[in-house]
Every structure is written in C-alpha cells, then in structure tokens.
Design a protein around this motif. Structure first.
Motif, mmCIF file in Angstrom:
data_model
loop_
_atom_site.group_PDB
_atom_site.id
_atom_site.type_symbol
_atom_site.label_atom_id
_atom_site.label_comp_id
_atom_site.label_asym_id
_atom_site.label_seq_id
_atom_site.Cartn_x
_atom_site.Cartn_y
_atom_site.Cartn_z
ATOM 1 N N HIS A 1 -15.969 -4.123 -21.190
ATOM 2 C CA HIS A 1 -14.670 -3.801 -20.987
ATOM 3 C C HIS A 1 -14.250 -3.218 -22.532
ATOM 4 O O HIS A 1 -14.792 -3.732 -23.454
ATOM 5 C CB HIS A 1 -13.731 -4.951 -20.716
ATOM 6 N N HIS A 2 -13.513 -2.118 -22.544
ATOM 7 C CA HIS A 2 -13.314 -1.277 -23.846
ATOM 8 C C HIS A 2 -12.164 -0.680 -23.479
ATOM 9 O O HIS A 2 -11.649 -0.296 -22.579
ATOM 10 C CB HIS A 2 -14.496 -0.391 -24.165
ATOM 11 N N SER A 3 -11.426 -0.309 -24.775
ATOM 12 C CA SER A 3 -10.162 0.285 -24.830
ATOM 13 C C SER A 3 -10.353 1.211 -26.382
ATOM 14 O O SER A 3 -10.851 0.616 -27.138
ATOM 15 C CB SER A 3 -8.948 -0.396 -24.846
ATOM 16 N N ASP B 1 -8.024 9.720 -25.820
ATOM 17 C CA ASP B 1 -8.066 9.801 -24.350
ATOM 18 C C ASP B 1 -9.306 10.182 -23.718
ATOM 19 O O ASP B 1 -10.193 10.764 -24.476
ATOM 20 C CB ASP B 1 -7.147 10.938 -23.582
ATOM 21 N N GLU B 2 -9.868 9.643 -22.679
ATOM 22 C CA GLU B 2 -11.367 9.603 -22.348
ATOM 23 C C GLU B 2 -11.273 10.191 -21.103
ATOM 24 O O GLU B 2 -10.812 9.721 -20.088
ATOM 25 C CB GLU B 2 -12.050 8.143 -22.406
ATOM 26 N N THR B 3 -12.003 11.376 -20.972
ATOM 27 C CA THR B 3 -12.062 12.074 -19.709
ATOM 28 C C THR B 3 -13.849 12.205 -19.524
ATOM 29 O O THR B 3 -14.417 12.255 -20.389
ATOM 30 C CB THR B 3 -11.712 13.601 -19.584
ATOM 31 N N THR C 1 -7.481 -0.376 -20.927
ATOM 32 C CA THR C 1 -8.637 -1.134 -21.149
ATOM 33 C C THR C 1 -9.365 -1.149 -19.616
ATOM 34 O O THR C 1 -8.662 -1.353 -18.613
ATOM 35 C CB THR C 1 -8.469 -2.671 -21.345
ATOM 36 N N HIS C 2 -10.772 -0.805 -19.763
ATOM 37 C CA HIS C 2 -11.428 -0.702 -18.415
ATOM 38 C C HIS C 2 -12.787 -1.063 -18.777
ATOM 39 O O HIS C 2 -13.232 -1.160 -19.810
ATOM 40 C CB HIS C 2 -11.449 0.916 -17.820
ATOM 41 N N GLY C 3 -13.316 -1.519 -17.611
ATOM 42 C CA GLY C 3 -14.614 -2.051 -17.551
ATOM 43 C C GLY C 3 -15.042 -2.446 -16.137
ATOM 44 O O GLY C 3 -14.561 -2.185 -15.321
#
Ligand SMILES: [Fe+2]
Length: 386
Positions: A297-299, A304-306, A335-337
């Motif tokens: 999981h990361h942020s 911004d991440e495309t 945060t996404h993972g």
C-alpha cells in the motif's frame, strides 16, 4: 536530445558561405532552446525559412477542465471517446495542470504542419504506425514508441498502414530529458541504465518539398495562429546538432527486477518540467522466497499518479475493470494497494506481461469534462472494501 547527429550536405564550418549549385547561398537557420544556451541545431534551407505571406488566428475548441474535488481516484477509457480529424487538431485533452496536458487521439488522416512553441511534446504510440516528417527528415514510428518532438520543430504526422494511429500525447511547458542518474556527467548513458543511445532513433531521410503558400499551425502561449509561408519548411539539404525529433520504443526498456519489491523510480524513462514518465514492461516478479509479489500500500502526497494500460495482464484490484486502453488517476496522498486475497494469489505468479506508461505529476491534475464522460463510475466501489 543530448546526442550529436548530422545529415546531408554541410559547409566546412558554421556561419560560413555555403552555396547551392547555382551559386546562391543556402539559408542557414540556427534553432535552439533556452535562448541558445540549451540544445540546438543548425540547418541549411534551399529557400528563406522566414517568408510569411499571411497570418490568422485559429480558434480550436478549448477543453473544459474540472478540479478533482472531492479528491477521488478515477478510471477512464479514452478509446471510448469520439474522435474526428487528425492527431493535432482532433486530440482530446483528458487531464492537465499548469505544467502539462495529457490527450488522446485516434486518427487516420495526416495532421497539418504543426509547430508547438510552448514546450516539447512526448507522444506515445499506442497502436498503428506513422511517418513523422520534419525539416530534420522522416522519423518512422511504430507501436510502443515514445516520440519526443522538441518545441519549435515544425512537423507533420502521416499515419501509415491499415489501422488507425492511436496516440497518448503529453504537451509540456518546457523540455524533456532523461533521468540524470542514467548518464555520466558528460551525458553518455551508463551501462547500468535501462536503455542507451543504441535505442534512440532519429530521423533518417531528408525531404525536399517545393510547394509554395504552405500553411503551418503554430501553438504559442497565447493560442493558435495559422501562418502561410512562401515556401515549404521541409527543404533542408543538411543539418547538425543535438535538437531533433527522436523515438525510443518502450520494449527497448530493460526492466530492473530484484529479490524484493522495487519502487517506481526504477521505471523512470523521461523527466519533464514537474513530471516523470515511467515504463512498465514485461518482467519477472520478486524472487526471494519470502518476498511479496505485489506493491505495498502506498501514497505519495507530492504526486498525482496516472497509469495508461497498453497491453498485457494487469495486477490490479479485483473489480477495477482495468483493460487495455484503461487510464487511472490516483491523486496525491490517496493510499492504494492490493486486496488481501491478491497478496496471497500473487505469490504463485512469477512474471507479468503488462506494458503500461506511468506519468507522475508534481501538481494536482484536473480532469476534462470529456474524460469524465468515459470514466467508470463504479471505480470508487473498488476502494470501498479492504
Ligand atoms: Fe500507485
């Protein structure tokens, strides 16, 4: 492009008398970035490159941009948009900020002659092939190519082959370079870099157009202008320098793998003003027997991440619906993972066949109303569980 290249006929030295067969002088043109303190090129025209016969303002439809508020992740499908025209006048802006715009285009028609004076363009060839014509000659490009068009380079896209030309286009407000840590202090690629000079392709064959009254679409900071030039800009008999269009194919990027997870900087390919472009290509997964085979999981609150998914299988969350042609936006700090079951499932997989382009921007991106028309409204549900 920090590598010297020359083509065609050249005088013995710069700023000297260089004559055509009939005794008239060639027209020497020096073009360079950063007020001639940056990369530059000297070229030799048969005709004067500055004879303007007309100029008129051109009004192209401006994209309507919307702030990403409330701050949410998005999944859009650019190929679902309706495209008309060519890859310059028909490109549709998806996202952007003060530093860059990202557009998509599907076309079969040749573009007009086009000169972007605002910044370099980085164009990713998602499918199809084309001739990119310019005063520097013909650059043949194909699926998987990144094509870098320096600002001030008049050029034209001419689709080739049977299928349409599909492009992901990044218009910048400055100049595109390679990551400094891939190169020596003098600019040669290190042997540890994931690609090197062997993989960079420049123009090949010079052009010689004799047409008169030639229209060129200029993009400047103030808008668009159509210039009618007395003679054709593609009349160069020779040039030399370090500023010219070039291509790098994404599958010439040699991925770095490790015993444990490696974070996105290993995928870095290009650096632009306040953004980074990264290449994800087929590769082995982490090989230590205790390694996770999914990212943590990361942020990242600064970016911004495309991610544009070109081909292959995608390690994503169940239900995300990412497919070839999907584009995701995960805003800074979000945060996404992976889901718990994916953590386990990935342990039995030892490689990925994905090819994708990641663009991280250091300022928040807005979305266009066109992009929002083709977003997956159910994407947020993917994040409403652990
Ligand atoms: Fe991410």
């Amino acid at each position: 492009m920090p590598f010297f290249k020359s083509m065609g006929q050249l005088p013995r030295r710069q700023f000297s008398q260089f004559r055509q067969p009939d005794g008239a002088m060639y027209f020497e043109e020096l073009t360079g970035h950063v007020g001639f303190f940056g990369d530059g090129t000297t070229m030799y025209h048969r005709n004067s490159p500055c004879a303007i016969k007309g100029a008129e303002e051109v009004k192209l439809a401006e994209p309507k941009m919307v702030s990403n508020q409330p701050l949410l992740p998005h999944h859009i499908r650019p190929k679902a948009l309706s495209f008309v025209g060519d890859c310059v006048t028909g490109r549709i802006v998806l996202m952007g900020n003060d530093d860059l715009t990202m557009s998509y285009s599907i076309s079969t028609n040749p573009s007009p002659l086009y000169r972007n004076m605002v910044g370099d363009e980085l164009v990713f060839v998602d499918s199809g092939s084309a001739r990119v014509e310019s005063p520097f000659g013909v650059l043949l490009v194909r699926r998987g190519d990144y094509v870098v068009l320096p600002s001030g380079c008049t050029h034209r896209w001419v689709p080739q082959g049977d299928g349409p030309l599909s492009l992901l286009i990044v218009e910048t407000t400055g100049h595109i370079t390679f990551p400094e840590h891939y190169q020596t202090a003098r600019g040669q690629f290190l042997s540890t870099a994931p690609f090197n000079e062997l993989h960079l392709r420049g123009p090949e064959e010079l052009l010689n157009f004799d047409e008169r009254d030639v229209d060129i679409l200029y993009k400047s900071r103030g808008g668009f202008t159509k210039y009618t030039m007395d003679t054709h800009p593609f009349d160069v008999v020779g040039w030399y320098g370090c500023m010219y269009p070039y291509a790098l194919n994404i599958w010439d990027f040699s991925p770095v793998t490790g015993s444990f997870h490696r974070t996105p900087p290993i995928h870095q390919t290009f650096i632009g003003p306040k953004f980074i472009v990264m290449s994800f290509v087929p590769r082995k997964f982490e090989f230590d027997k205790e390694a996770m085979r999914t990212p943590p999981h990361h942020s990242n609150p600064d970016c911004d991440e495309t991610l544009y998914y070109m081909s292959g299988n995608f390690r994503s969350r169940d239900g995300a619906g990412f497919d070839e042609g999907s584009m995701s936006l995960h805003p800074g700090g979000f945060t996404h993972g992976p889901q718990p079951e994916n953590l386990e499932r990935a342990l039995s997989i030892d490689a990925t066949q994905e090819t994708a382009v990641m663009i991280d921007t250091f300022s928040p991106l807005k979305l266009s109303t066109e992009a929002l028309k083709v977003q997956d409204p159910s994407y947020l549900k993917v994040w409403q569980r652990s």
